[in-house]
Write a protein that holds these residues in place. Structure first.
Motif, PDB file in Angstrom:
ATOM      1  N   GLY A 182       0.833  -1.211   0.000  1.00 30.13           N
ATOM      2  CA  GLY A 182       0.000   0.000   0.000  1.00 30.13           C
ATOM      3  C   GLY A 182       0.863   1.256   0.000  1.00 30.13           C
ATOM      4  O   GLY A 182       0.616   2.205  -0.739  1.00 30.13           O
ATOM      5  N   ARG A 183       1.924   1.224   0.816  1.00 34.64           N
ATOM      6  CA  ARG A 183       2.815   2.389   0.877  1.00 34.64           C
ATOM      7  C   ARG A 183       3.554   2.593  -0.447  1.00 34.64           C
ATOM      8  O   ARG A 183       3.771   3.722  -0.875  1.00 34.64           O
ATOM      9  CB  ARG A 183       3.842   2.215   1.995  1.00 34.64           C
ATOM     10  N   ALA A 184       3.937   1.497  -1.060  1.00 37.02           N
ATOM     11  CA  ALA A 184       4.635   1.605  -2.354  1.00 37.02           C
ATOM     12  C   ALA A 184       3.694   2.208  -3.403  1.00 37.02           C
ATOM     13  O   ALA A 184       4.100   3.069  -4.187  1.00 37.02           O
ATOM     14  CB  ALA A 184       5.127   0.221  -2.800  1.00 37.02           C
ATOM     15  N   ARG A 185       2.447   1.764  -3.373  1.00 31.73           N
ATOM     16  CA  ARG A 185       1.464   2.325  -4.324  1.00 31.73           C
ATOM     17  C   ARG A 185       1.294   3.819  -4.090  1.00 31.73           C
ATOM     18  O   ARG A 185       1.261   4.603  -5.036  1.00 31.73           O
ATOM     19  CB  ARG A 185       0.108   1.636  -4.165  1.00 31.73           C
ATOM     20  N   GLU A 186       1.212   4.210  -2.823  1.00 26.13           N
ATOM     21  CA  GLU A 186       1.074   5.646  -2.503  1.00 26.13           C
ATOM     22  C   GLU A 186       2.272   6.439  -2.998  1.00 26.13           C
ATOM     23  O   GLU A 186       2.144   7.623  -3.322  1.00 26.13           O
ATOM     24  CB  GLU A 186       0.937   5.852  -0.987  1.00 26.13           C
ATOM     25  N   ALA A 187       3.430   5.796  -3.052  1.00 26.41           N
ATOM     26  CA  ALA A 187       4.645   6.474  -3.547  1.00 26.41           C
ATOM     27  C   ALA A 187       4.678   6.506  -5.081  1.00 26.41           C
ATOM     28  O   ALA A 187       5.653   6.984  -5.664  1.00 26.41           O
ATOM     29  CB  ALA A 187       5.887   5.778  -3.002  1.00 26.41           C
ATOM     30  N   GLY A 188       3.646   5.970  -5.708  1.00 31.65           N
ATOM     31  CA  GLY A 188       3.561   6.037  -7.173  1.00 31.65           C
ATOM     32  C   GLY A 188       4.242   4.881  -7.885  1.00 31.65           C
ATOM     33  O   GLY A 188       4.478   4.948  -9.092  1.00 31.65           O
ATOM     34  N   LEU A 189       4.554   3.824  -7.131  1.00 33.16           N
ATOM     35  CA  LEU A 189       5.228   2.673  -7.745  1.00 33.16           C
ATOM     36  C   LEU A 189       4.205   1.638  -8.211  1.00 33.16           C
ATOM     37  O   LEU A 189       3.165   1.452  -7.567  1.00 33.16           O
ATOM     38  CB  LEU A 189       6.190   2.041  -6.733  1.00 33.16           C
ATOM     39  N   HIS A 190       4.500   0.983  -9.307  1.00 27.27           N
ATOM     40  CA  HIS A 190       3.667  -0.143  -9.740  1.00 27.27           C
ATOM     41  C   HIS A 190       3.862  -1.308  -8.774  1.00 27.27           C
ATOM     42  O   HIS A 190       4.918  -1.426  -8.135  1.00 27.27           O
ATOM     43  CB  HIS A 190       4.074  -0.592 -11.145  1.00 27.27           C
ATOM     44  N   VAL A 191       2.861  -2.185  -8.713  1.00 27.99           N
ATOM     45  CA  VAL A 191       2.933  -3.358  -7.836  1.00 27.99           C
ATOM     46  C   VAL A 191       2.728  -4.634  -8.664  1.00 27.99           C
ATOM     47  O   VAL A 191       1.761  -4.744  -9.412  1.00 27.99           O
ATOM     48  CB  VAL A 191       1.865  -3.277  -6.717  1.00 27.99           C
ATOM     49  N   VAL A 192       3.664  -5.558  -8.498  1.00 28.49           N
ATOM     50  CA  VAL A 192       3.513  -6.898  -9.079  1.00 28.49           C
ATOM     51  C   VAL A 192       3.808  -7.899  -7.961  1.00 28.49           C
ATOM     52  O   VAL A 192       4.336  -7.507  -6.909  1.00 28.49           O
ATOM     53  CB  VAL A 192       4.477  -7.134 -10.276  1.00 28.49           C
ATOM     54  N   ALA A 193       3.477  -9.153  -8.155  1.00 26.35           N
ATOM     55  CA  ALA A 193       3.781 -10.152  -7.120  1.00 26.35           C
ATOM     56  C   ALA A 193       3.902 -11.534  -7.742  1.00 26.35           C
ATOM     57  O   ALA A 193       3.116 -11.897  -8.624  1.00 26.35           O
ATOM     58  CB  ALA A 193       2.683 -10.166  -6.056  1.00 26.35           C
ATOM     59  N   HIS A 194       4.904 -12.293  -7.265  1.00 24.69           N
ATOM     60  CA  HIS A 194       4.948 -13.718  -7.574  1.00 24.69           C
ATOM     61  C   HIS A 194       3.777 -14.365  -6.834  1.00 24.69           C
ATOM     62  O   HIS A 194       3.624 -14.168  -5.617  1.00 24.69           O
ATOM     63  CB  HIS A 194       6.232 -14.356  -7.053  1.00 24.69           C
ATOM     64  N   ALA A 195       2.969 -15.103  -7.532  1.00 26.55           N
ATOM     65  CA  ALA A 195       1.861 -15.814  -6.885  1.00 26.55           C
ATOM     66  C   ALA A 195       1.415 -16.955  -7.786  1.00 26.55           C
ATOM     67  O   ALA A 195       1.464 -16.837  -9.018  1.00 26.55           O
ATOM     68  CB  ALA A 195       0.689 -14.864  -6.627  1.00 26.55           C
ATOM     69  N   GLY A 196       1.013 -18.060  -7.162  1.00 25.24           N
ATOM     70  CA  GLY A 196       0.568 -19.205  -7.957  1.00 25.24           C
ATOM     71  C   GLY A 196       1.696 -19.849  -8.745  1.00 25.24           C
ATOM     72  O   GLY A 196       1.478 -20.391  -9.825  1.00 25.24           O
ATOM     73  N   GLU A 197       2.914 -19.804  -8.198  1.00 28.57           N
ATOM     74  CA  GLU A 197       4.032 -20.561  -8.790  1.00 28.57           C
ATOM     75  C   GLU A 197       3.977 -21.969  -8.200  1.00 28.57           C
ATOM     76  O   GLU A 197       3.803 -22.946  -8.910  1.00 28.57           O
ATOM     77  CB  GLU A 197       5.367 -19.872  -8.473  1.00 28.57           C
ATOM     78  N   GLU A 198       4.071 -22.042  -6.871  1.00 31.01           N
ATOM     79  CA  GLU A 198       3.823 -23.301  -6.153  1.00 31.01           C
ATOM     80  C   GLU A 198       2.588 -23.159  -5.269  1.00 31.01           C
ATOM     81  O   GLU A 198       2.001 -24.145  -4.857  1.00 31.01           O
ATOM     82  CB  GLU A 198       5.016 -23.651  -5.260  1.00 31.01           C
ATOM     83  N   GLY A 199       2.257 -21.926  -4.944  1.00 29.23           N
ATOM     84  CA  GLY A 199       1.164 -21.651  -4.013  1.00 29.23           C
ATOM     85  C   GLY A 199      -0.201 -21.760  -4.684  1.00 29.23           C
ATOM     86  O   GLY A 199      -0.314 -21.808  -5.904  1.00 29.23           O
ATOM     87  N   PRO A 200      -1.258 -21.773  -3.869  1.00 30.47           N
ATOM     88  CA  PRO A 200      -2.617 -22.019  -4.367  1.00 30.47           C
ATOM     89  C   PRO A 200      -3.236 -20.782  -5.027  1.00 30.47           C
ATOM     90  O   PRO A 200      -2.741 -19.666  -4.857  1.00 30.47           O
ATOM     91  CB  PRO A 200      -3.375 -22.350  -3.080  1.00 30.47           C
ATOM     92  N   PRO A 201      -4.354 -20.968  -5.754  1.00 28.23           N
ATOM     93  CA  PRO A 201      -5.048 -19.839  -6.394  1.00 28.23           C
ATOM     94  C   PRO A 201      -5.413 -18.730  -5.411  1.00 28.23           C
ATOM     95  O   PRO A 201      -5.440 -17.564  -5.784  1.00 28.23           O
ATOM     96  CB  PRO A 201      -6.308 -20.479  -6.989  1.00 28.23           C
TER      97      PRO A 201
END
Ligand code: ADE
Ligand code: ZN
Length: 326
Positions: A182-201
């Protein structure tokens, strides 16, 4: 003669710069910095790259990254990658780096950011390639450490396009990182995330709904949740897939089993990337070739995947149109 895949203008959107450290460079950096390595030869390093899952890879990857010490080391690493990527037809690269892997060893932001800036500037000048940096938080270190890292990075926000989340996935759900993202977004940064590589939906849902992730890195395990596949397709959320990585980390037994084409056919905006090419046996064009052969995809589909990569980038609309030839 370069093949069609090399000629297609493409963006690489899922690439860990520490994962481009080839064994030969590991040895040359160790010699230059007068530090030892836990391996005797380049061949012994390569022989150790037999992974059973994500964690077995990460254990070796973090040890390899410890060969990086000076600004010159980080510059050499990024320059070598960008030369290689440009040779594969990459015209834009959005590269991940893992600051905590270095700050934990006493190497500060000034050291690696200086090296990255020099390599990127040279790549713009000599290779005609544009670049962006995405700072990843190591999820196994938890949110308080991620918040400290975001604070330490503040003087360098101008040099970043976004933040991401990587490292061990299962047991470290995205929901634990809402405040820092949330803080990164407020600073104007894009947000991406590793998810669903081994972890669940569920982790992909959390990345979208709780972190505001604009792209999902990997996301292959989304397929088991039809509502999630519909959501990804409807909202045009790109998946940055890394097929050779998935085979080497045993997410799929064989490239022929990969779900990239099925998800693309379901309307998901899929892209092809290399993740950690020095460890997984191929750079981005190798990933395209493996997919085309393994999944029997047409040249038109390869061309669409390359277009997807540019559309899914964080470039502005004008730059995208220029690269797409629209
Ligand atoms: N760090 C480097 N490569 C990674 C991957 N494939 N998944 C999670 N963290 C990583
Ligand atoms: Zn990754």
């Amino acid at each position: 003669m370069p093949d069609l895949i090399t000629l297609l203008p493409k963006a690489e959107l899922h690439l860990h710069i520490e994962g481009t450290l080839e064994p030969e460079m590991m040895f040359s950096l160790a010699a230059r910095n007068h530090v030892g390595l836990p391996f005797e030869t380049v061949e012994a390093v390569r022989a150790a790259y037999e992974f059973t899952d994500l964690q077995s890879f990460l254990d070796i990857y973090y040890r390899g990254a410890a060969a990086l010490h000076t600004s010159q080391d980080f510059e050499d690493l990024m320059w070598a990658y960008l030369v290689r990527a440009a040779g594969d037809g990459v015209c834009h690269a959005e590269m991940f780096f893992d600051p905590q892997t270095h700050t934990e060893r006493g190497i500060g932001f000034q050291v690696f950011m200086t090296g990255f800036a020099r390599a990127r500037e040279r790549a713009g000048r000599e290779l005609g390639i544009t670049t962006g940096l995405i700072m990843c938080f190591l999820r196994h270190l938890g949110e308080p450490a991620a918040l400290d890292t975001l604070e330490a990075a503040a003087p360098f926000f101008d040099e970043l396009i976004g933040v991401g989340l990587d490292s061990s996935e299962v047991g470290y759900p995205p929901s634990r990182f809402q405040e820092v993202m949330g803080r990164a977004r407020e600073a104007g940064l894009h947000v991406v995330a590793h998810a669903g590589e081994e972890g669940p939906p569920e982790y992909v849902w959390e990345a979208l709904d709780l972190l505001g992730a604009e792209r999902i890195d990997h996301g292959v395990r989304s397929e088991s949740d039809p509502a999630l596949v519909s959501r990804l397709a409807a909202d045009r959320i790109p998946l940055t897939m890394c097929p050779l990585s998935n085979v080497r980390l045993r997410v799929f037994d064989r490239i022929e089993d990969h779900n990239l084409k099925r998800l693309m056919d379901a309307g998901v905006k899929v892209t092809i990337n290399s993740d950690d090419p020095a460890y997984f046996g191929g750079y981005v064009a190798d990933n395209y070739r493996a997919v085309q052969q393994g999944l029997g995809m047409s040249d038109a589909e390869m061309s669409q995947l390359a277009r997807n990569s540019i559309e899914a980038s964080f470039l502005d609309a004008g730059m995208k149109a220029q690269l797409l030839g629209d």
